[in-house]
Design a protein around this motif. Sequence first.
Motif, PDB file in Angstrom:
ATOM      1  N   VAL A   1     -10.056   1.391  -3.544  1.00  0.00           N
ATOM      2  CA  VAL A   1     -10.051   0.226  -2.644  1.00  0.00           C
ATOM      3  C   VAL A   1      -8.665  -0.405  -2.614  1.00  0.00           C
ATOM      4  O   VAL A   1      -8.185  -0.835  -1.555  1.00  0.00           O
ATOM      5  N   PHE A   2      -7.997  -0.443  -3.751  1.00  0.00           N
ATOM      6  CA  PHE A   2      -6.645  -1.003  -3.799  1.00  0.00           C
ATOM      7  C   PHE A   2      -5.679  -0.206  -2.925  1.00  0.00           C
ATOM      8  O   PHE A   2      -4.886  -0.781  -2.180  1.00  0.00           O
TER       9      PHE A   2
ATOM     10  N   VAL B   1      -6.436   1.697  -0.351  1.00  0.00           N
ATOM     11  CA  VAL B   1      -6.801   1.521   1.056  1.00  0.00           C
ATOM     12  C   VAL B   1      -6.350   0.148   1.561  1.00  0.00           C
ATOM     13  O   VAL B   1      -5.873   0.020   2.695  1.00  0.00           O
ATOM     14  N   SER B   2      -6.484  -0.880   0.734  1.00  0.00           N
ATOM     15  CA  SER B   2      -6.133  -2.232   1.175  1.00  0.00           C
ATOM     16  C   SER B   2      -4.663  -2.575   0.961  1.00  0.00           C
ATOM     17  O   SER B   2      -4.241  -3.684   1.310  1.00  0.00           O
TER      18      SER B   2
ATOM     19  N   PHE C   1      -2.546  -4.134   3.853  1.00  0.00           N
ATOM     20  CA  PHE C   1      -2.949  -5.487   4.213  1.00  0.00           C
ATOM     21  C   PHE C   1      -2.566  -6.495   3.137  1.00  0.00           C
ATOM     22  O   PHE C   1      -2.132  -7.605   3.449  1.00  0.00           O
ATOM     23  N   THR C   2      -2.714  -6.114   1.886  1.00  0.00           N
ATOM     24  CA  THR C   2      -2.332  -7.029   0.816  1.00  0.00           C
ATOM     25  C   THR C   2      -0.823  -7.181   0.725  1.00  0.00           C
ATOM     26  O   THR C   2      -0.331  -8.229   0.334  1.00  0.00           O
TER      27      THR C   2
ATOM     28  N   ALA D   1      -4.236  -8.379  -6.252  1.00  0.00           N
ATOM     29  CA  ALA D   1      -5.226  -7.354  -5.913  1.00  0.00           C
ATOM     30  C   ALA D   1      -5.233  -6.243  -6.960  1.00  0.00           C
ATOM     31  O   ALA D   1      -6.292  -5.772  -7.369  1.00  0.00           O
TER      32      ALA D   1
END
Length: 107
Positions: free
Chosen positions: A62-63, A65-66, A69-70, A79
Motif C-alpha cells: 500500500v505504501f 502504491v500510495s 500521492f503521499t 506514511a
Amino acid sequence: MNLFRILVVVCLLGANAGAFAAESGSGDPLYTLQNPPAYAMIGDLLIARPLLVVATVIGAGVFVVSLPFTALGGGVGDAGQALVVDPAKAAFVRCLGCVGEGFERRK
C-alpha cells in the motif's frame, strides 16, 4: 483433539493474555510486561506474529502504491512509519508475549 479445537484454545489464551498478565506477578507493571506467561508467548508466536508479518507486507504494498500521492502531500515519512515500520517493529522487535510496546528499551 482436532486442529480447530487447538486453534480456538490458543486464540482464547492469547486474547486473555493481557488480563492474566496484569493480575499475575509482583504487581509491578515492568515485571508483568517483561515476563509474560507461557500461554501469552504461545498465542503471540502462533497468531499475532504471522498476522503482523502479513500486515507489514500489505502495508509495504500500500505504501508503494500510495507513494506518488503521499509525496505530493509531503507525508512520505508518516506514511512509511504507519504502514511499514510500526507493524515491522511489532512483528520482529517486540518481546515475545508482551502486550504493550515491548520493543522500547528495557530499564
